[in-house]
Scaffold this active site. Structure first.
Site, PDB file in Angstrom:
ATOM      1  N   ASP A 141       0.829  -1.192   0.094  1.00  0.00           N
ATOM      2  CA  ASP A 141       0.084   0.195   0.040  1.00  0.00           C
ATOM      3  C   ASP A 141       1.083   1.359  -0.082  1.00  0.00           C
ATOM      4  OD1 ASP A 141      -2.839   0.974   0.631  1.00  0.00           O
ATOM      5  OD2 ASP A 141      -1.471   2.222   1.915  1.00  0.00           O
TER       6      ASP A 141
ATOM      7  N   GLU B 290      -1.485  -1.219  -5.621  1.00  0.00           N
ATOM      8  CA  GLU B 290      -3.032  -0.141  -6.117  1.00  0.00           C
ATOM      9  C   GLU B 290      -2.543   0.222  -7.581  1.00  0.00           C
ATOM     10  OE1 GLU B 290      -4.746   1.885  -2.359  1.00  0.00           O
ATOM     11  OE2 GLU B 290      -2.564   2.076  -2.672  1.00  0.00           O
TER      12      GLU B 290
ATOM     13  N   CYS C 114     -12.909  -4.327   6.213  1.00  0.00           N
ATOM     14  CA  CYS C 114     -12.059  -5.030   7.124  1.00  0.00           C
ATOM     15  C   CYS C 114     -11.628  -6.473   6.916  1.00  0.00           C
ATOM     16  CB  CYS C 114     -13.332  -5.299   8.385  1.00  0.00           C
ATOM     17  SG  CYS C 114     -12.657  -6.360   9.856  1.00  0.00           S
TER      18      CYS C 114
ATOM     19  N   CYS D  75     -14.012  -9.487   8.909  1.00  0.00           N
ATOM     20  CA  CYS D  75     -15.141  -9.909   8.637  1.00  0.00           C
ATOM     21  C   CYS D  75     -15.568  -9.363   7.422  1.00  0.00           C
ATOM     22  CB  CYS D  75     -16.170  -9.083   9.919  1.00  0.00           C
ATOM     23  SG  CYS D  75     -16.180  -7.328   9.853  1.00  0.00           S
TER      24      CYS D  75
ATOM     25  N   CYS E 180     -12.550  -1.535  13.009  1.00  0.00           N
ATOM     26  CA  CYS E 180     -13.833  -1.949  12.316  1.00  0.00           C
ATOM     27  C   CYS E 180     -15.055  -1.828  13.278  1.00  0.00           C
ATOM     28  CB  CYS E 180     -13.794  -3.544  12.129  1.00  0.00           C
ATOM     29  SG  CYS E 180     -15.224  -4.197  11.224  1.00  0.00           S
TER      30      CYS E 180
ATOM     31  N   CYS F   3     -16.804  -5.592  13.839  1.00  0.00           N
ATOM     32  CA  CYS F   3     -16.122  -6.669  14.576  1.00  0.00           C
ATOM     33  C   CYS F   3     -15.121  -6.136  15.602  1.00  0.00           C
ATOM     34  CB  CYS F   3     -15.373  -7.683  13.788  1.00  0.00           C
ATOM     35  SG  CYS F   3     -14.006  -7.040  12.912  1.00  0.00           S
TER      36      CYS F   3
ATOM     37  N   ASP G 171      -2.675   1.531   6.729  1.00  0.00           N
ATOM     38  CA  ASP G 171      -2.112   1.241   5.721  1.00  0.00           C
ATOM     39  C   ASP G 171      -1.710  -0.399   5.464  1.00  0.00           C
ATOM     40  OD1 ASP G 171      -1.825   3.733   4.900  1.00  0.00           O
ATOM     41  OD2 ASP G 171       0.004   4.084   6.166  1.00  0.00           O
TER      42      ASP G 171
END
Length: 411
Positions: free
Chosen positions: A182, A273, A340, A343, A359, A362, A369
């Site tokens: 990232d 990315e 997330c 989950c 999150c 959860c 990052d």
């Protein structure tokens, strides 16, 4: 497999050779601009664009003309390569890879190229260039392969030679596992896990090459602005500004090369990315009728983005992974830092701050990052599984766009 590779060295010409190289670079620039002006004139008159062979015929006429007979002093092949560059610029424009070809300016990227006729004597650290003779160069490493062409360029008061070679190498076998990366500002590159090759760190700190030299560059530019333009002192001040810019670029390239080499040698697949750096660093100034907002803040962000060298990092990873038998997979950046990894809940509220991910479903808490790198790696695995059947090698970065002929699959 065949490998094309360039080896760059600093030249050590004498005074006469340096004067000749300046003349050659100026002649190539003149021919390029004259051909571009001719092409634009024909377009305005509704005539067809001249081909490379037609431009070569025009070059013969220009050499016979008394006003431009000095073109005969420059090697013909170097002048003809300028037409090749113009053809390539037009091809990139029509393929929407670049803007319309622009006229070359004196003092910017002076260079010329020899497609053949050169000799290389590595044992004595010298090379022979047509109409220049034998010339010394700083032989820092061995040239591997057959010489295909040689490009001579000028930068910051020094002359350099780039020797492009071609050689046969064994098909490489990728080493290592998959890695998700990232890109960011405060963290240059964040990995999905700590890596032993980087002292068990999960990210690379930014170099901020421009930021470190910004004060010195500003003072040098201010001193240059106080000089009479084109005077001797102005030229000295300009040379100082150029040296600082060169130092900034060299430090950035060295940092990126070391990072990409380490990553490509230790990982078989790298997922990043698909960032559109040009759009992300676009000015927010707007126009006189519709002025932009937060222009100063956006300007600082643009400067920080460009200082990182994201596109160059991706470009180097692309060819180095190919050399090592690895794959570079580019995935859409949408929601990579908002999903997330535990989950799968997607929400903008998951990212509390720029660096903290928590999150709301959860309760998973992690660096934002790192979460982005994990999701990028997973998206890369999905894309690899959805590639066109029968492909021996997944397309490299950027080939998922519509002009590649491949159907994207990110679901």
């Amino acid at each position: 497999m065949k490998r094309l590779q360039a080896f760059k060295y600093e030249l050590r010409p004498d005074g006469q050779q340096e004067r000749q190289m300046r003349r050659f670079a100026g002649s190539c620039r003149f021919v390029f601009n004259k051909a571009l002006a001719l092409q634009k004139e024909r377009y305005e008159q509704g005539e067809k664009k001249l081909s490379y062979s037609d431009l070569c015929k025009q070059l013969t006429l220009w050499k016979a003309d008394e006003s431009t007979c000095w073109l005969t002093d420059t090697p013909s092949q170097a002048l003809q390569q300028s037409f090749k560059d113009l053809d390539r610029a037009y091809a990139n424009f029509f393929a929407k890879r670049a803007d319309f070809p622009r006229f070359k300016k004196k003092g910017q990227r002076n260079s010329f190229r020899y497609p053949q006729g050169c000799k290389l004597d590595q044992g004595n650290s010298r090379l022979f260039l047509p109409k220049l003779g034998w010339m010394r160069y700083r032989n820092s490493r061995e040239v591997l392969g057959v010489v295909k062409n040689i490009t001579v360029s000028h930068s910051c008061g020094k002359w350099f030679v780039s020797i492009q070679t071609e050689r046969e190498v064994e098909n490489p076998i990728a080493q290592g596992d998959a890695l998700g990366i990232d890109m960011g500002i405060s963290r240059f590159a964040t990995f999905d896990r700590p890596l032993p090759e980087f002292d068990h760190k999960d990210h690379l700190a930014p170099l901020d090459s421009f930021k470190k030299h910004q004060t010195a560059l500003r003072k040098a530019q201010q001193a240059m602005s106080r000089k009479v333009k084109f005077s001797s002192n102005w030229k000295k001040a300009k040379a100082k500004v150029q040296r600082i810019h060169s130092r900034i670029g060299n430090a950035r390239r060295d940092y990126l090369h070391k990072a990409t080499t380490t990553i490509s040698q230790n990982h078989a697949m790298v997922c990043i990315e698909d960032l559109q750096v040009r759009n992300m660093s676009r000015s927010a100034a707007g126009s006189a009728s519709q002025p932009g907002r937060n222009v100063r803040a956006k300007s600082g962000l643009n400067k920080a983005i460009l200082d990182q060298g994201w596109f160059e990092f991706r470009r180097q990873l692309d060819y180095k992974l190919e050399w090592n038998g690895g794959w570079l997979i580019a995935v859409p950046p949408k929601n990579t830092s908002r999903t997330c990894p535990s989950c799968g809940h997607v929400s903008a509220a998951n990212r509390k701050t720029q660096s903290v991910f928590e999150c709301v479903d959860c309760g998973l808490k992690e660096n934002a990052d790192v979460v982005g790198a994990i999701n990028i790696l997973r998206a890369g695995h999905v894309r690899l599984a959805c590639e066109v059947s029968g492909a021996t090698r997944p397309p490299a970065a950027g080939t998922h766009r519509s002009d590649s002929g491949l159907a994207p699959c990110y679901a």
